[in-house]
Design a protein around this motif. Structure first.
Motif, short mmCIF file in Angstrom:
data_model
loop_
_atom_site.label_atom_id
_atom_site.label_comp_id
_atom_site.label_asym_id
_atom_site.label_seq_id
_atom_site.Cartn_x
_atom_site.Cartn_y
_atom_site.Cartn_z
N HIS A 246 -6.06 -9.97 -11.17
CA HIS A 246 -5.14 -8.98 -11.73
C HIS A 246 -4.76 -7.90 -10.73
N LEU A 247 -5.58 -7.69 -9.71
CA LEU A 247 -5.28 -6.63 -8.74
C LEU A 247 -4.01 -6.90 -7.94
N VAL A 248 -3.56 -8.14 -7.91
CA VAL A 248 -2.26 -8.44 -7.30
C VAL A 248 -1.15 -7.72 -8.08
N GLU A 249 -1.26 -7.74 -9.40
CA GLU A 249 -0.29 -7.05 -10.25
C GLU A 249 -0.42 -5.53 -10.11
N VAL A 250 -1.66 -5.03 -10.02
CA VAL A 250 -1.88 -3.60 -9.83
C VAL A 250 -1.19 -3.14 -8.55
N ASN A 251 -1.33 -3.92 -7.50
CA ASN A 251 -0.72 -3.58 -6.22
C ASN A 251 0.80 -3.44 -6.36
N LYS A 252 1.43 -4.33 -7.11
CA LYS A 252 2.89 -4.27 -7.32
C LYS A 252 3.28 -3.00 -8.07
N TRP A 253 2.53 -2.70 -9.12
CA TRP A 253 2.86 -1.53 -9.94
C TRP A 253 2.75 -0.24 -9.14
N VAL A 254 1.68 -0.08 -8.39
CA VAL A 254 1.49 1.20 -7.69
C VAL A 254 2.48 1.33 -6.53
N LYS A 255 2.84 0.21 -5.90
CA LYS A 255 3.85 0.28 -4.84
C LYS A 255 5.19 0.73 -5.42
N GLU A 256 5.57 0.19 -6.57
CA GLU A 256 6.84 0.57 -7.21
C GLU A 256 6.88 2.04 -7.57
N ARG A 257 5.72 2.65 -7.78
CA ARG A 257 5.65 4.05 -8.20
C ARG A 257 5.31 4.99 -7.04
N GLY A 258 5.40 4.47 -5.82
CA GLY A 258 5.33 5.34 -4.66
C GLY A 258 3.99 5.57 -4.03
N ALA A 259 2.96 4.78 -4.38
CA ALA A 259 1.65 4.97 -3.77
C ALA A 259 1.73 4.74 -2.27
N PHE A 260 1.07 5.59 -1.50
CA PHE A 260 1.08 5.45 -0.05
C PHE A 260 0.10 4.38 0.42
N LEU A 261 -1.08 4.32 -0.20
CA LEU A 261 -2.12 3.37 0.18
C LEU A 261 -2.72 2.72 -1.04
N HIS A 262 -3.16 1.48 -0.89
CA HIS A 262 -3.96 0.81 -1.91
C HIS A 262 -5.27 0.37 -1.27
N ASN A 263 -6.37 0.83 -1.83
CA ASN A 263 -7.70 0.56 -1.31
C ASN A 263 -8.47 -0.30 -2.31
N VAL A 264 -8.66 -1.57 -1.99
CA VAL A 264 -9.42 -2.47 -2.86
C VAL A 264 -10.85 -2.51 -2.37
N MET A 265 -11.78 -2.07 -3.23
CA MET A 265 -13.19 -1.93 -2.87
C MET A 265 -14.03 -2.95 -3.61
N PRO A 266 -15.15 -3.36 -3.04
CA PRO A 266 -16.02 -4.29 -3.75
C PRO A 266 -16.85 -3.59 -4.83
N LEU A 267 -17.04 -4.25 -5.95
CA LEU A 267 -17.96 -3.75 -6.96
C LEU A 267 -19.36 -3.64 -6.38
N ILE A 268 -20.01 -2.50 -6.64
CA ILE A 268 -21.42 -2.31 -6.29
C ILE A 268 -22.22 -2.51 -7.58
N SER A 269 -23.04 -3.56 -7.62
CA SER A 269 -23.66 -3.90 -8.91
C SER A 269 -25.15 -4.21 -8.79
N ASP A 270 -25.82 -3.55 -7.88
CA ASP A 270 -27.27 -3.72 -7.77
C ASP A 270 -27.93 -3.19 -9.06
N PRO A 271 -28.78 -3.98 -9.70
CA PRO A 271 -29.41 -3.53 -10.96
C PRO A 271 -30.17 -2.22 -10.82
N VAL A 272 -30.69 -1.90 -9.62
CA VAL A 272 -31.47 -0.67 -9.46
C VAL A 272 -30.62 0.57 -9.69
N HIS A 273 -29.28 0.44 -9.61
CA HIS A 273 -28.42 1.59 -9.82
C HIS A 273 -28.24 1.93 -11.30
N GLY A 274 -28.61 1.01 -12.17
CA GLY A 274 -28.59 1.30 -13.60
C GLY A 274 -27.23 1.27 -14.26
N THR A 275 -26.23 0.66 -13.63
CA THR A 275 -24.91 0.56 -14.25
C THR A 275 -24.90 -0.58 -15.27
#
Length: 493
Positions: A246-275
């Motif tokens: 879905h982030l391909v679609e997010v990229n299109k939407w934010v570009k159309e609305r003038g975003a300067f940068l798009h930063n795609v980050m990896p999920l941090i999901s170590d169980p010790v973090h308690g998320t």
């Protein structure tokens, strides 16, 4: 072999400051505002003035300039399945984590102390640990106090966007010209899988209704910022099986609305973090999966590939965190701002950046002119300055550069545990380093011992310290030439 740049981590010593002053007097540019040949061709001059010293908005600037986050905004108005805010925590390196929460007055004191001791500092950000737009009074008071004492520092805000439209006018009035919005979806059906609830207009909303409101407010806030000329960076967390496609679609939407940068980050999901995601087994993406998605987004909104997913109290260059050096108990009760170190640093860096740009241009030109269809992924141990200047055993991350027919580009980084601790290397740590280097062709570092070098070689990881202290692009171009049978480019001092 080229001579090393003055260490960016030693700029506060008396000896180094004298060296800097001597260099500045010898003819370096008066300040970084004199103009830099590093300006990308697709960035206009007005925008370049805003980003050229901002380590998050300019990949080139992140080699030389530092950011600082002050944890003045603990309250939050949404719940994310990947977030668990922690206070009084010095051991985790991820967003939402802080060692101590600050009042605006404490934040001012801390910013002055850091500005006096960290000459690379160019940006003050408020990134929580909650949401800066929801905890607005503290955010506004902090920005106003800091701007009055250090008027040349850039002000930067990170937000989930829910309360953003309510404060765009005030942000513009305060000359906050960089805002980051975390946008993980433009389809509320997907948003409902990421956000259990939001708190908006004095009510709690859940499920699809919550995601729909959040989406509408995020798009409105982005459009309002664009209309006022405020640069926006969009952060998106890549969650495999949830929003990765879905982030391909997010990229299109934010570009159309003038975003300067798009930063795609990896999920941090170590169980010790308690998320929630960590405790329920939701995995994060592998480095190669993240790069594959980022490659798919090329041609859309401009990508940021050098993000480090900083703590809400981070201090220093991207990739390092000196926050524990500046806890409140280490800062005097009264501090006065002294601009001399920052001014001197900028004088020297202006010339160093010019040298780096020249070397980078030559290296990229050589790779492009080669006419090869080959592709080379190179991991680099560096601690700043655009040079290969970190010992393998001391590295906590490797920056990843890709050389191909289109040139040489930073395409990401790989975090690792430090191999060398007290003179000894850990075997289990080396195994983790090898795993982190999946897909990498060659590893560059300033120095490496025979033992880890032999073990890396046995594991199929090529590594060399032959290019120690060279500019990264110069070394990569030489490797590319050797790999594909081309004429190599001489090293640049």
């Amino acid at each position: 072999m080229s001579s090393p740049m003055i260490s960016l981590k030693s700029l506060t010593s008396t000896t180094t400051m004298n060296q800097l002053l001597a260099t500045a007097k010898s003819g370096a540019c008066a300040s970084s505002s004199c103009g830099s040949p590093a300006k990308p061709e697709d960035v206009d001059s007005a925008t370049w003035e805003k980003i050229k010293d901002h380590p998050c908005y300019s990949e080139e600037a992140h080699h030389y300039f530092a950011r600082m986050h002050v944890a003045v905004a603990p309250a939050c108005n949404i719940q994310c399945n990947y977030c668990n805010r922690k206070y009084d925590c010095a051991n985790e390196s991820r967003p939402g984590v802080v060692s101590e929460r600050l009042t605006p007055d404490q934040a001012l004191r801390k910013v002055i102390a850091v500005a006096n001791e960290v000459p690379q500092l160019s940006v003050l950000g408020i990134a929580g640990p909650g949401d800066g737009c929801y905890d607005w009074k503290k955010t506004k008071a902090t920005f106003e106090r800091v701007a009055s004492e250090i008027p040349d520092i850039k002000l930067c805000l990170s937000t989930n966007g829910l309360a953003l439209p309510d404060h765009v006018d005030e942000l513009a009035d305060m000359n906050v010209d960089h805002v980051t919005i975390t946008i993980n979806m433009v389809d509320p059906e997907i948003g409902a899988k990421i956000y259990p609830w939001i708190f908006h207009d004095h009510r709690r909303f859940t499920g699809l209704e919550a995601a729909k409101i959040l989406h509408e407010r995020q798009m409105l806030g982005l459009e309002m910022l664009t209309a006022r000329g405020i640069l926006t960076k969009i952060n998106s967390v890549m969650i495999p099986g949830v929003n990765d496609e879905h982030l391909v679609e997010v990229n299109k939407w934010v570009k159309e609305r003038g975003a300067f940068l798009h930063n795609v980050m990896p999920l941090i999901s170590d169980p010790v973090h308690g998320t929630y995601y960590g405790l329920t087994g939701q995995r994060g993406p592998r480095a190669v999966e993240l790069k594959t998605l980022q490659d798919r987004l090329d041609g859309g909104a401009r990508l940021m590939r050098h993000c480090r997913q900083c703590r809400a109290d981070a201090v220093g260059l991207l990739g390092e965190d000196r926050g524990q050096e500046f806890t409140l108990d280490r800062i005097p009760g009264e501090v006065r701002y002294d601009a001399s170190k920052r001014e001197t640093y900028r004088e020297v860096v202006a010339r160093e950046r010019g040298d780096h740009v020249t070397a980078k241009s030559e290296a990229i030109g050589m790779v492009k002119a080669a006419g090869s269809s080959g592709l080379l992924l190179v991991a680099v141990a560096t601690k700043g300055g655009g040079r290969i200047n970190e010992h393998f055993g001391h590295a906590k991350e490797f920056q990843v550069y890709e050389a191909s027919a289109i040139g040489i580009n930073l395409v990401g980084h790989r975090k690792v545990e430090q191999y060398c601790r007290g003179g000894w290397g850990e075997e289990s740590t080396l195994d983790d380093v090898i795993a982190a280097l999946e897909g990498i062709d060659i590893l560059l570092c300033a120095k490496i011992g025979d033992c880890p070098k032999d073990q890396l070689t046995e594991a199929g990881v090529r590594v060399t310290d032959d290019y120690g202290y060279d500019y990264i692009e110069t070394a990569v171009s030489a490797l590319y030439a050797a790999e594909f049978g081309l004429e190599p480019l001489a090293a640049t001092a």
